[in-house]
Design a protein around this motif. Structure first.
Motif, PDB file in Angstrom:
ATOM      1  N   MET A 175     -10.113  -4.837  -2.369  1.00  0.00           N
ATOM      2  CA  MET A 175     -11.001  -3.672  -2.337  1.00  0.00           C
ATOM      3  C   MET A 175     -11.300  -3.296  -0.891  1.00  0.00           C
ATOM      4  SD  MET A 175     -12.741  -1.467  -4.187  1.00  0.00           S
ATOM      5  CE  MET A 175     -13.281  -2.077  -5.760  1.00  0.00           C
ATOM      6  N   ARG A 176     -11.555  -4.294  -0.048  1.00  0.00           N
ATOM      7  CA  ARG A 176     -11.821  -4.060   1.373  1.00  0.00           C
ATOM      8  C   ARG A 176     -10.620  -3.386   2.043  1.00  0.00           C
ATOM      9  NH1 ARG A 176     -14.031  -8.815   1.756  1.00  0.00           N
ATOM     10  NH2 ARG A 176     -12.226  -9.851   2.610  1.00  0.00           N
ATOM     11  N   LEU A 177      -9.424  -3.839   1.693  1.00  0.00           N
ATOM     12  CA  LEU A 177      -8.206  -3.271   2.253  1.00  0.00           C
ATOM     13  C   LEU A 177      -8.066  -1.789   1.885  1.00  0.00           C
ATOM     14  CD1 LEU A 177      -5.548  -3.817   3.779  1.00  0.00           C
ATOM     15  CD2 LEU A 177      -4.561  -4.510   1.596  1.00  0.00           C
ATOM     16  N   PHE A 178      -8.324  -1.451   0.619  1.00  0.00           N
ATOM     17  CA  PHE A 178      -8.247  -0.049   0.186  1.00  0.00           C
ATOM     18  C   PHE A 178      -9.320   0.789   0.877  1.00  0.00           C
ATOM     19  CE2 PHE A 178      -5.324  -1.511  -2.954  1.00  0.00           C
ATOM     20  CZ  PHE A 178      -4.633  -0.399  -3.385  1.00  0.00           C
ATOM     21  N   LYS A 179     -10.497   0.218   1.090  1.00  0.00           N
ATOM     22  CA  LYS A 179     -11.571   0.962   1.765  1.00  0.00           C
ATOM     23  C   LYS A 179     -11.268   1.158   3.241  1.00  0.00           C
ATOM     24  CE  LYS A 179     -15.328  -0.069  -1.404  1.00  0.00           C
ATOM     25  NZ  LYS A 179     -16.613  -0.732  -1.627  1.00  0.00           N
ATOM     26  N   MET A 180     -10.787   0.116   3.911  1.00  0.00           N
ATOM     27  CA  MET A 180     -10.487   0.201   5.346  1.00  0.00           C
ATOM     28  C   MET A 180      -9.406   1.232   5.640  1.00  0.00           C
ATOM     29  SD  MET A 180     -10.698  -3.706   6.899  1.00  0.00           S
ATOM     30  CE  MET A 180      -8.990  -3.905   6.628  1.00  0.00           C
ATOM     31  N   THR A 181      -8.450   1.368   4.727  1.00  0.00           N
ATOM     32  CA  THR A 181      -7.348   2.297   4.951  1.00  0.00           C
ATOM     33  C   THR A 181      -7.688   3.717   4.501  1.00  0.00           C
ATOM     34  OG1 THR A 181      -6.386   1.750   2.801  1.00  0.00           O
ATOM     35  CG2 THR A 181      -5.588   0.505   4.719  1.00  0.00           C
ATOM     36  N   GLY A 182      -8.828   3.886   3.853  1.00  0.00           N
ATOM     37  CA  GLY A 182      -9.224   5.202   3.364  1.00  0.00           C
ATOM     38  C   GLY A 182      -8.635   5.555   2.006  1.00  0.00           C
ATOM     39  N   LEU A 183      -7.803   4.686   1.461  1.00  0.00           N
ATOM     40  CA  LEU A 183      -7.186   4.968   0.165  1.00  0.00           C
ATOM     41  C   LEU A 183      -8.204   4.960  -0.974  1.00  0.00           C
ATOM     42  CD1 LEU A 183      -3.838   2.994   0.511  1.00  0.00           C
ATOM     43  CD2 LEU A 183      -4.197   5.466   0.603  1.00  0.00           C
ATOM     44  N   ALA A 184      -9.305   4.248  -0.778  1.00  0.00           N
ATOM     45  CA  ALA A 184     -10.352   4.221  -1.808  1.00  0.00           C
ATOM     46  C   ALA A 184     -10.973   5.596  -1.991  1.00  0.00           C
ATOM     47  CB  ALA A 184     -11.422   3.197  -1.436  1.00  0.00           C
ATOM     48  N   ASN A 185     -10.820   6.461  -0.997  1.00  0.00           N
ATOM     49  CA  ASN A 185     -11.371   7.816  -1.094  1.00  0.00           C
ATOM     50  C   ASN A 185     -10.464   8.781  -1.834  1.00  0.00           C
ATOM     51  OD1 ASN A 185     -13.621   7.036   0.424  1.00  0.00           O
ATOM     52  ND2 ASN A 185     -12.541   7.455   2.334  1.00  0.00           N
ATOM     53  N   ILE A 186      -9.187   8.426  -2.004  1.00  0.00           N
ATOM     54  CA  ILE A 186      -8.275   9.350  -2.677  1.00  0.00           C
ATOM     55  C   ILE A 186      -7.710   8.807  -3.992  1.00  0.00           C
ATOM     56  CG2 ILE A 186      -7.632  10.578  -0.568  1.00  0.00           C
ATOM     57  CD1 ILE A 186      -4.992   8.975  -0.620  1.00  0.00           C
ATOM     58  N   ILE A 187      -7.627   7.491  -4.117  1.00  0.00           N
ATOM     59  CA  ILE A 187      -7.112   6.873  -5.343  1.00  0.00           C
ATOM     60  C   ILE A 187      -8.282   6.305  -6.128  1.00  0.00           C
ATOM     61  CG2 ILE A 187      -5.643   5.044  -6.273  1.00  0.00           C
ATOM     62  CD1 ILE A 187      -3.872   5.315  -3.795  1.00  0.00           C
ATOM     63  N   ASN A 188      -8.271   6.510  -7.432  1.00  0.00           N
ATOM     64  CA  ASN A 188      -9.299   5.978  -8.311  1.00  0.00           C
ATOM     65  C   ASN A 188      -9.106   4.463  -8.423  1.00  0.00           C
ATOM     66  OD1 ASN A 188     -11.184   5.485 -10.290  1.00  0.00           O
ATOM     67  ND2 ASN A 188     -10.108   6.599 -11.900  1.00  0.00           N
ATOM     68  N   ILE A 189     -10.025   3.686  -7.825  1.00  0.00           N
ATOM     69  CA  ILE A 189      -9.906   2.228  -7.858  1.00  0.00           C
ATOM     70  C   ILE A 189     -11.147   1.607  -8.451  1.00  0.00           C
ATOM     71  CG2 ILE A 189      -8.314   2.124  -5.896  1.00  0.00           C
ATOM     72  CD1 ILE A 189     -10.700   1.179  -4.202  1.00  0.00           C
ATOM     73  N   SER A 190     -10.959   0.395  -8.986  1.00  0.00           N
ATOM     74  CA  SER A 190     -12.056  -0.334  -9.599  1.00  0.00           C
ATOM     75  C   SER A 190     -11.875  -1.818  -9.356  1.00  0.00           C
ATOM     76  CB  SER A 190     -12.087  -0.058 -11.103  1.00  0.00           C
ATOM     77  OG  SER A 190     -12.984  -0.923 -11.738  1.00  0.00           O
ATOM     78  N   LEU A 245       0.841  -1.204   0.000  1.00  0.00           N
ATOM     79  CA  LEU A 245       0.000   0.000   0.000  1.00  0.00           C
ATOM     80  C   LEU A 245       0.874   1.251   0.000  1.00  0.00           C
ATOM     81  CD1 LEU A 245      -2.826  -0.953   2.520  1.00  0.00           C
ATOM     82  CD2 LEU A 245      -3.041  -0.667   0.044  1.00  0.00           C
ATOM     83  N   GLY A 246       1.967   1.201   0.742  1.00  0.00           N
ATOM     84  CA  GLY A 246       2.888   2.328   0.797  1.00  0.00           C
ATOM     85  C   GLY A 246       3.483   2.655  -0.568  1.00  0.00           C
TER      86      GLY A 246
END
Length: 114
Positions: free
Chosen positions: A87-102, A60-61
């Motif tokens: 996807m859950r990992l990106f959401k839990m860390t808040g990265l889903a809110n700043i990085i465009n993911i699909s 993630l880093g």
């Protein structure tokens, strides 16, 4: 633990296909391969994780660093092909809110911008 990184470049558009596990052992290798590509102005990068079976905080880093560097050079990052677990990992860390993911599978991805 193994990782395979395939890079396709076309002008300022870069697609990175990653296969394997991204952990404390492989993350530095991944960073070494893709971080230099983020230094150019206006790079749009798509990273495909559909063949990634494991991702930890060091991985993630790497993505956070890539995102920050692209953004500082007026570029963008899209991460595609996330499994429900990733996807859950990106959401839990808040990265889903700043990085465009699909979470779309590779066959469903709209790569018309590439």
């Amino acid at each position: 633990m193994n990782i395979s990184v395939k890079i396709q470049e076309e002008a300022n558009k870069i697609k990175v296909d990653i296969q394997g596990e991204i952990d404390a052992f492989t993350a530095p290798k991944l960073r070494e391969r893709i971080f230099p590509l983020t230094d150019k102005e206006g790079v749009e990068m798509i990273i495909n994780l559909s063949n990634v079976s494991y991702l930890d905080s060091t991985g993630l880093g790497v993505f956070v660093g890539v995102f920050k560097n692209l953004r500082s050079n007026n570029g963008g990052l899209q991460i595609i092909g996330l499994s429900s677990r990733l996807m859950r990992l990106f959401k839990m860390t808040g990265l889903a809110n700043i990085i465009n993911i699909s979470g779309q599978s590779e066959g469903e991805v709209n790569e018309s911008t590439f």
